[in-house]
Design an enzyme around this catalytic site. Structure first.
Site, PDB file in Angstrom:
ATOM      1  N   ASP A 253      21.584 -14.827 -14.892  1.00  0.00           N
ATOM      2  CA  ASP A 253      22.840 -14.631 -15.425  1.00  0.00           C
ATOM      3  C   ASP A 253      23.881 -15.229 -14.747  1.00  0.00           C
ATOM      4  OD1 ASP A 253      25.117 -13.604 -16.833  1.00  0.00           O
ATOM      5  OD2 ASP A 253      25.176 -11.722 -15.519  1.00  0.00           O
TER       6      ASP A 253
ATOM      7  N   ASP B 186      29.326  -9.392 -11.777  1.00  0.00           N
ATOM      8  CA  ASP B 186      30.113  -8.429 -12.498  1.00  0.00           C
ATOM      9  C   ASP B 186      29.421  -7.138 -12.562  1.00  0.00           C
ATOM     10  OD1 ASP B 186      28.595  -8.651 -15.062  1.00  0.00           O
ATOM     11  OD2 ASP B 186      29.054 -10.570 -14.700  1.00  0.00           O
TER      12      ASP B 186
HETATM   13  N1  AAT Z   1      27.645 -11.489 -16.778  1.00  0.00           N
HETATM   14  C1  AAT Z   1      28.218 -12.637 -17.231  1.00  0.00           C
HETATM   15  C2  AAT Z   1      28.980 -13.166 -16.437  1.00  0.00           C
HETATM   16  C3  AAT Z   1      28.233 -14.575 -15.902  1.00  0.00           C
HETATM   17  S1  AAT Z   1      28.734 -14.709 -14.419  1.00  0.00           S
HETATM   18  C4  AAT Z   1      27.785 -15.841 -13.692  1.00  0.00           C
HETATM   19  C5  AAT Z   1      27.804 -15.516 -12.311  1.00  0.00           C
HETATM   20  O1  AAT Z   1      27.115 -16.683 -11.647  1.00  0.00           O
HETATM   21  C6  AAT Z   1      29.135 -15.846 -11.629  1.00  0.00           C
HETATM   22  O2  AAT Z   1      29.652 -14.664 -11.039  1.00  0.00           O
HETATM   23  C7  AAT Z   1      29.026 -16.886 -10.507  1.00  0.00           C
HETATM   24  O3  AAT Z   1      29.516 -16.729  -9.152  1.00  0.00           O
HETATM   25  C8  AAT Z   1      27.330 -16.804 -10.459  1.00  0.00           C
HETATM   26  N2  AAT Z   1      26.824 -18.009  -9.685  1.00  0.00           N
HETATM   27  C9  AAT Z   1      26.935 -19.217 -10.225  1.00  0.00           C
HETATM   28  N3  AAT Z   1      26.180 -20.076  -9.349  1.00  0.00           N
HETATM   29  C10 AAT Z   1      25.347 -19.450  -8.542  1.00  0.00           C
HETATM   30  C11 AAT Z   1      24.469 -19.541  -7.668  1.00  0.00           C
HETATM   31  N4  AAT Z   1      24.036 -20.847  -7.220  1.00  0.00           N
HETATM   32  N5  AAT Z   1      23.698 -18.625  -7.045  1.00  0.00           N
HETATM   33  C12 AAT Z   1      24.235 -17.266  -7.255  1.00  0.00           C
HETATM   34  N6  AAT Z   1      25.155 -16.994  -8.204  1.00  0.00           N
HETATM   35  C13 AAT Z   1      25.680 -17.928  -8.827  1.00  0.00           C
HETATM   36  C14 AAT Z   1      27.631 -15.554 -16.870  1.00  0.00           C
HETATM   37  C15 AAT Z   1      28.444 -15.897 -17.999  1.00  0.00           C
HETATM   38  C16 AAT Z   1      27.692 -17.019 -18.882  1.00  0.00           C
HETATM   39  C17 AAT Z   1      28.580 -17.969 -19.726  1.00  0.00           C
HETATM   40  C18 AAT Z   1      28.162 -18.775 -20.598  1.00  0.00           C
HETATM   41  N7  AAT Z   1      29.226 -19.591 -21.200  1.00  0.00           N
END
Ligand code: AAT
Length: 281
Positions: A148, A78
């Site tokens: 994150d 994001d």
């Molecule tokens: N900034 C707050 C939002 C998030 S988003 C978490 C992101 O991690 C998502 O966009 C997802 O696509 C990404 N993601 C998931 N797995 C992987 C991976 N293996 N490699 C790279 N990116 C990844 C976090 C919210 C926290 C919620 C708590 N309940």
């Protein structure tokens, strides 16, 4: 992730519904928290309370070391965490590895206050799996790594396992720091306990748990695991690089809404049940 309870937000309008190669992506307008981003049915952020999560996950590690220069963000498509890192004028490069391009595109369309983070010229975007990215990262490359990521179901499953933490420790310089999203102390004590014990084995510096209030995350709180590698000692509890003195932090277009040095110190105070359960006493 949390059997036996539910939290509701009133939906005013569905703004986007899509399915990427990795997850279902939904954006809606809520009546009380602004726009909301949901992945696989789990709230990732709302416009009203995203400040608490993004500011804490970025500044807890970056204010704990003097003059951070190279930073990696795992997930965070994001852009909100990038926006926060960009306050630090000492930072020279910000790599981000996000698996799902749809999250980035949707954020650029619906969450400009977060995706503005991508506009910083220090940001280098890698679209791919962070597990693989870290396997190929040079040893000691980063001063700080911020994970994150989404909850450990779907594409984020491997992000709570030991091999992943080992690649993170390898990618950090001596005395480098990790800040990892670490769920709710009310709901996921066992997961937190597992993560802490893996990190204690992997990070030879220090391991601490901090938390903050985020009303739209399950149970209204979210935790952060802070770890440092062997090397110059890191005192997470007392910021050596306080945000109030970071040149540029105050000049940023957007004022800090949640984080300050008092919130930083307070975030490490833990209730007795958690201290006992994760044997932090
Ligand atoms: N900034 C707050 C939002 C998030 S988003 C978490 C992101 O991690 C998502 O966009 C997802 O696509 C990404 N993601 C998931 N797995 C992987 C991976 N293996 N490699 C790279 N990116 C990844 C976090 C919210 C926290 C919620 C708590 N309940």
């Amino acid at each position: 992730m949390y059997a036996g309870e539910a939290h509701s937000l009133e939906v005013e309008e569905i703004l986007y519904e899509g399915k990427s190669d990795y997850q279902e992506v939904l954006v809606f307008q809520s009546s009380s928290y602004g726009k909301v981003l949901v992945l696989d049915g789990i709230v990732q952020l709302t416009e009203k309370d995203e400040c608490a999560y993004q500011e804490m996950i970025a500044h807890l590690p970056l204010c704990s070391i003097p003059s951070p220069k190279a930073v990696l963000v795992v997930g965070g498509g994001d852009g909100g965490v990038l926006r926060e890192i960009s306050r630090h004028t000492s930072v020279e490069t910000i790599d981000i590895c996000e698996i799902d391009k749809m999250v980035i595109d949707v954020s650029k369309k619906f969450f400009p206050e977060l995706s503005i983070g991508f506009e910083d010229p220090r940001v280098h975007l890698h679209v791919g799996d962070a597990v693989e990215f870290l396997q190929h990262t040079a040893k000691g490359k980063y001063d700080a790594i911020i994970v994150d990521s989404s909850d450990p179901v779907g594409p984020a499953q491997e992000l709570v396992e030991k091999p992943f933490f080992e690649t993170i420790a390898r990618a950090l310089r001596p005395g480098g720091v990790l800040c990892n999203m670490a769920e709710s102390m009310w709901l996921h004590t066992h997961l937190i306990e597992d993560m802490i014990s893996i990190c204690r084995e992997t990070f030879k510096g220090s391991v601490h748990y901090a938390w903050a209030s985020v009303p739209t995350y399950p149970s209204g709180v979210i935790g952060f695991l802070l770890c440092s590698t062997e090397g110059p000692a890191v005192d997470f509890l007392n910021p050596v690089n306080p945000i109030e003195e970071v040149e540029g932090a105050g000049k940023h277009k957007r004022e800090l809404r949640f984080y300050n040095s008092e919130m930083h110190r307070a975030a490490f105070a833990l209730p007795n049940f958690l201290k006992r359960e994760v044997s932090l006493l």
